[in-house]
Design a protein around this motif. Structure first.
Motif, PDB file in Angstrom:
ATOM      1  N   LEU A  77       8.153  -9.674  -2.996  1.00 19.15           N
ATOM      2  CA  LEU A  77       6.830  -9.067  -3.003  1.00 19.15           C
ATOM      3  C   LEU A  77       6.463  -8.700  -4.433  1.00 19.15           C
ATOM      4  O   LEU A  77       7.156  -7.907  -5.077  1.00 19.15           O
ATOM      5  N   PRO A  78       5.378  -9.264  -4.967  1.00 22.43           N
ATOM      6  CA  PRO A  78       4.934  -8.861  -6.301  1.00 22.43           C
ATOM      7  C   PRO A  78       4.166  -7.526  -6.225  1.00 22.43           C
ATOM      8  O   PRO A  78       3.351  -7.330  -5.331  1.00 22.43           O
ATOM      9  N   ILE A  79       4.463  -6.654  -7.153  1.00 23.39           N
ATOM     10  CA  ILE A  79       3.768  -5.373  -7.240  1.00 23.39           C
ATOM     11  C   ILE A  79       3.114  -5.316  -8.614  1.00 23.39           C
ATOM     12  O   ILE A  79       3.809  -5.391  -9.643  1.00 23.39           O
ATOM     13  N   ILE A  80       1.791  -5.198  -8.633  1.00 21.25           N
ATOM     14  CA  ILE A  80       1.062  -5.147  -9.898  1.00 21.25           C
ATOM     15  C   ILE A  80       0.972  -3.688 -10.321  1.00 21.25           C
ATOM     16  O   ILE A  80       0.479  -2.835  -9.581  1.00 21.25           O
ATOM     17  N   LEU A  81       1.448  -3.426 -11.531  1.00 16.61           N
ATOM     18  CA  LEU A  81       1.497  -2.060 -12.061  1.00 16.61           C
ATOM     19  C   LEU A  81       0.564  -1.963 -13.266  1.00 16.61           C
ATOM     20  O   LEU A  81       0.720  -2.723 -14.230  1.00 16.61           O
ATOM     21  N   LYS A  82      -0.393  -1.039 -13.186  1.00 17.70           N
ATOM     22  CA  LYS A  82      -1.311  -0.789 -14.297  1.00 17.70           C
ATOM     23  C   LYS A  82      -1.326   0.703 -14.569  1.00 17.70           C
ATOM     24  O   LYS A  82      -1.718   1.486 -13.702  1.00 17.70           O
ATOM     25  N   VAL A  83      -0.887   1.083 -15.757  1.00 15.86           N
ATOM     26  CA  VAL A  83      -0.897   2.488 -16.164  1.00 15.86           C
ATOM     27  C   VAL A  83      -1.559   2.566 -17.533  1.00 15.86           C
ATOM     28  O   VAL A  83      -1.155   1.866 -18.468  1.00 15.86           O
ATOM     29  N   LYS A 124       0.839  -1.207   0.000  1.00 17.71           N
ATOM     30  CA  LYS A 124       0.000   0.000   0.000  1.00 17.71           C
ATOM     31  C   LYS A 124       0.874   1.257   0.000  1.00 17.71           C
ATOM     32  O   LYS A 124       0.579   2.217  -0.713  1.00 17.71           O
ATOM     33  N   HIS A 125       1.943   1.256   0.782  1.00 20.19           N
ATOM     34  CA  HIS A 125       2.839   2.409   0.840  1.00 20.19           C
ATOM     35  C   HIS A 125       3.486   2.661  -0.530  1.00 20.19           C
ATOM     36  O   HIS A 125       3.542   3.808  -0.996  1.00 20.19           O
ATOM     37  N   ILE A 126       3.964   1.604  -1.176  1.00 20.54           N
ATOM     38  CA  ILE A 126       4.574   1.735  -2.503  1.00 20.54           C
ATOM     39  C   ILE A 126       3.544   2.221  -3.509  1.00 20.54           C
ATOM     40  O   ILE A 126       3.804   3.123  -4.320  1.00 20.54           O
ATOM     41  N   SER A 127       2.349   1.634  -3.468  1.00 17.97           N
ATOM     42  CA  SER A 127       1.278   2.009  -4.388  1.00 17.97           C
ATOM     43  C   SER A 127       0.898   3.480  -4.244  1.00 17.97           C
ATOM     44  O   SER A 127       0.771   4.201  -5.238  1.00 17.97           O
ATOM     45  N   GLU A 128       0.725   3.933  -3.007  1.00 18.13           N
ATOM     46  CA  GLU A 128       0.361   5.336  -2.773  1.00 18.13           C
ATOM     47  C   GLU A 128       1.466   6.278  -3.244  1.00 18.13           C
ATOM     48  O   GLU A 128       1.194   7.342  -3.799  1.00 18.13           O
ATOM     49  N   SER A 129       2.699   5.870  -3.033  1.00 13.81           N
ATOM     50  CA  SER A 129       3.834   6.684  -3.453  1.00 13.81           C
ATOM     51  C   SER A 129       3.877   6.799  -4.979  1.00 13.81           C
ATOM     52  O   SER A 129       4.113   7.885  -5.522  1.00 13.81           O
ATOM     53  N   LEU A 130       3.634   5.689  -5.668  1.00 12.90           N
ATOM     54  CA  LEU A 130       3.644   5.717  -7.137  1.00 12.90           C
ATOM     55  C   LEU A 130       2.442   6.489  -7.689  1.00 12.90           C
ATOM     56  O   LEU A 130       2.547   7.136  -8.739  1.00 12.90           O
TER      57      LEU A 130
END
Length: 159
Positions: free
Chosen positions: A151-157, A70-76
């Motif tokens: 940790l997998p991070i799903i990135l959708k842009v 959540k922290h990484i997601s909010e930062s991105l």
């Protein structure tokens, strides 16, 4: 009676070896103890202050991973990312939490297409990890220990 006395004397002489006490060294005890450890498990996973109220080990682990993601997601999400085409990728973040609670990145696996579209993505992830709240390290048998995670991070842009 003499036969019983001879028999008992013979029995005592022969059985003395059964009364010998074998001494074990502290090193032998230590080696046996090491064999009983499961080195792939910890007693308590690393956690953040928000996860400290939880008692069940798997819930603490889930809370830690969720808070981190959540922290990484909010930062991105706070960054302006401009792409020429849609990006849908899963980034694998491999990191180590030291016994002092310090996070060290081992690797960030990003697809080459994603790197081409978002060249500063790795730097952005690294920067977001530098702003994490205090991490409490994992514990094994009462000692703070290092732990390693993927940790997998799903990135959708979207364009």
């Amino acid at each position: 009676m003499k036969q019983i006395a001879v028999f008992l004397l013979f029995f005592v002489v022969v059985s003395c070896q059964y009364f010998d006490v074998k001494k074990t060294t502290s090193d032998a005890i230590y080696q046996e103890e090491l064999k009983t450890f499961n080195w792939n498990e910890v007693d308590n996973y690393p956690s953040f202050l928000a996860c400290e109220s939880l008692q069940i080990k798997q819930e603490i682990k889930h809370c830690f991973e969720t808070t981190l993601a959540k922290h990484i997601s909010e930062s991105l999400q706070n960054e302006t990312i401009i792409v020429n085409q849609d990006v849908n990728d899963t980034i694998m973040l491999s990191f180590l939490i030291s016994e002092k609670g310090e996070l060290q990145i081992n690797s960030i696996e990003i697809d080459s297409l994603t790197t081409h579209e978002i060249p500063n993505l790795e730097a952005s992830i690294t920067e977001s990890l530098n702003t994490l709240p205090k991490i409490f390290p994992a514990v094994k048998r009462g000692q703070q220990v290092k732990t390693q995670f993927k940790l997998p991070i799903i990135l959708k842009v979207d364009e």
